[in-house]
Design a protein around this motif. Structure first.
Motif, short mmCIF file in Angstrom:
data_model
loop_
_atom_site.label_atom_id
_atom_site.label_comp_id
_atom_site.label_asym_id
_atom_site.label_seq_id
_atom_site.Cartn_x
_atom_site.Cartn_y
_atom_site.Cartn_z
N LEU A 52 43.20 45.66 45.49
CA LEU A 52 43.33 44.25 45.78
C LEU A 52 43.18 43.99 47.26
O LEU A 52 42.52 43.07 47.68
N LEU A 58 41.87 38.52 49.39
CA LEU A 58 42.67 38.59 48.19
C LEU A 58 43.96 37.87 48.36
O LEU A 58 44.38 37.04 47.57
N ALA A 208 44.43 30.06 41.08
CA ALA A 208 44.45 31.52 41.19
C ALA A 208 45.82 32.08 40.83
O ALA A 208 45.94 33.20 40.37
N SER A 213 43.80 38.47 35.97
CA SER A 213 42.65 39.22 36.46
C SER A 213 41.62 39.37 35.35
O SER A 213 41.87 39.01 34.21
N SER A 217 38.62 35.42 35.02
CA SER A 217 39.97 34.92 35.30
C SER A 217 39.95 33.81 36.34
O SER A 217 38.97 33.61 37.06
N SER A 219 41.64 33.83 39.02
CA SER A 219 41.55 34.46 40.35
C SER A 219 40.10 34.65 40.76
O SER A 219 39.70 34.34 41.88
N ASP A 269 34.36 43.68 43.37
CA ASP A 269 35.40 44.52 42.75
C ASP A 269 34.82 45.81 42.18
O ASP A 269 35.43 46.87 42.27
N SER A 284 40.77 44.45 35.71
CA SER A 284 41.60 44.30 36.91
C SER A 284 40.88 43.56 38.04
O SER A 284 41.38 43.44 39.14
N TRP A 285 39.72 43.03 37.73
CA TRP A 285 38.99 42.29 38.78
C TRP A 285 39.76 41.03 39.18
O TRP A 285 40.30 40.31 38.34
N THR A 286 39.77 40.79 40.48
CA THR A 286 40.37 39.56 40.98
C THR A 286 39.40 38.76 41.85
O THR A 286 39.65 37.61 42.17
N HIS A 287 38.30 39.39 42.24
CA HIS A 287 37.36 38.71 43.14
C HIS A 287 35.96 38.59 42.57
O HIS A 287 35.16 37.82 43.09
#
Ligand SMILES: [Zn+2]
Length: 317
Positions: A52, A58, A208, A213, A217, A219, A269, A284-287
Motif C-alpha cells: 500500500l 495511497l 475511498a 480493495s 473497488s 479505492s 498495483d 488487494s489492489w487499491t490503486h
C-alpha cells in the motif's frame, strides 16, 4: 518539460523541511504505530500494507496504510541526502525551476493550483481552495498522524496538505520502482496528489474510505480519478499562467508525457506486486493496475474535461 524562465513562482504555496506546520499539535503518542494512521498489519506492516505504502498517494485518500518502504533504511540517512538543497527563497522564477528539482516542484504546485482555480468553478461551480505542500525530511506531524521519510507522497484531507519527501523520487520512483523519472514524472505525482484535494473539495474522497480493495473497488476508482485529474492538468499545462499572465510551463513534449506514463505504470498495483511478491493479487489492489493508471491518465490528458474522469459511473474501469 521546460518552465518559462520568466514565470514568477509563488513560494507561499509550499513549505520546506524544518518548517513544521504551525497548526499541528504535539506529536501523536506511539509514533508510527499510533494516532491517525491505522496501519494494517501493525508497525512493521504485512506485505499488504507495505505494498500500500509504496504506491503513490495511497495514504492520500484515507490517511491509512502508513508503513515503511521495504528495503529502505528506517531512518532518514539515505533518503534525506538525495534531494537538492535549494531553499524555498531561492525558487523565484521558472529559470530556478529549470535548474532545481525542488524549485520545479514549487513551479508544478503553482501551475496545478492555478489550473484548478479556473477549471474547477468553470466545470463544477465549486470554488477551488488552495492546499499547501509540505516538503519534509525525516518526519513531520500531520493531522493524519506522523509522516516518515520512508513514505510516499500523500494528501491528508484533515489538514488539506500535500506531504512530500523529495527522496521518494530518487529512492523509490526512480530507484526501487524502476521508473525513468524526470521532472514531468514528478509533476505527475504532484498533480495526482492535488487531484485528491480536488476530490476532497467535491466530496468524492469519502468514496475511498468504504471502498475496500480490488480492481473495481471504491479505492481504485478514487485513485484512477486522481490520475485522470493529473492528465487534465497535463492537457492544459502549457497554458496555465502565473499572476502576471506568463505561462509557468512553456514546453511539454511527447517524451515528457511518456515519462508520466512510465511513472503511472511503475506505481500500478500489479507492477508493485510483481516486484515485491513475485505474483499478482487483484483483490488487494487499491490503486489500480499499470494499464488502468495509464489509461485514466491518458483519458484526462486527451479529453481535457472533468466529466471524462467519472471513474465512479463507468462500467469499464
Ligand atoms: Zn492517490
Amino acid at each position: 518539460m521546460k518552465f518559462n524562465p520568466k514565470a514568477r513562482l509563488d513560494t507561499s504555496q509550499v513549505r520546506r523541511r524544518g518548517g513544521q506546520r504551525t497548526s499541528s499539535g504535539s506529536p501523536l503518542p506511539g509514533g508510527m504505530g499510533g494516532g491517525g494512521f491505522p496501519m494494517p498489519g501493525g508497525a512493521g506492516g504485512g506485505i499488504g500494507s507495505i505494498i500500500l505504502v509504496i504506491v503513490i498517494g495511497l495514504i492520500a485518500t484515507q490517511c491509512t496504510g502508513a508503513s515503511n518502504i521495504p528495503g529502505l533504511p528506517g531512518g532518514d540517512s539515505d533518503v534525506s541526502s538525495a534531494p537538492d538543497n535549494a531553499s524555498l527563497e531561492a525558487c523565484l522564477t521558472g529559470d530556478d525551476a529549470n535548474n532545481s528539482q525542488f524549485c520545479a516542484i514549487v513551479g508544478t504546485v503553482n501551475s496545478v493550483q492555478a489550473y484548478w482555480v479556473d477549471a474547477l468553478p468553470d466545470q463544477t461551480g465549486q470554488e477551488y481552495r488552495q492546499a499547501q505542500m509540505q516538503e519534509f525530511t525525516g518526519g513531520t506531524t500531520t493531522e493524519c498522524g506522523e509522516a516518515s521519510s520512508a513514505m510516499g507522497p500523500f494528501y491528508c484531507p484533515a489538514d488539506e496538505y500535500v506531504y512530500l519527501e523529495l527522496g521518494f523520487f530518487d529512492a523509490m520512483l526512480e530507484g526501487q520502482l524502476g521508473a525513468e523519472g524526470g521532472p514531468f514524472a514528478e509533476a505527475y505525482v504532484v498533480a495526482h496528489e492535488y487531484g485528491h484535494h480536488v476530490q476532497n473539495i467535491l466530496g468524492d474522497l469519502s468514496n475511498a474510505q468504504s471502498g475496500g480493495s480490488g480492481p473495481e473497488s471504491g479505492s481504485v476508482r478514487v485513485e484512477l480519478q486522481a490520475d485522470c485529474y493529473a492528465g487534465l492538468w497535463a492537457n492544459h499545462a502549457t497554458t496555465v499562467e502565473d499572476e502576471n499572465g506568463v505561462v509557468f510551463i512553456s514546453e511539454l513534449t511527447e517524451a515528457d508525457i511518456q515519462l508520466a506514463i512510465d511513472a503511472a505504470s511503475a506505481v500500478g498495483d500489479d507492477r508493485i506486486q510483481e516486484r515485491t511478491q513475485g505474483q499478482v493479487n487483484k483483490e488487494s489492489w487499491t490503486h489500480g493496475s499499470a494499464e488502468q493508471r495509464i489509461r485514466w491518465f491518458m483519458t484526462g490528458y486527451e479529453k481535457g474535461d472533468l466529466a471524462s474522469c467519472d471513474t465512479f459511473a463507468t462500467a469499464t474501469l
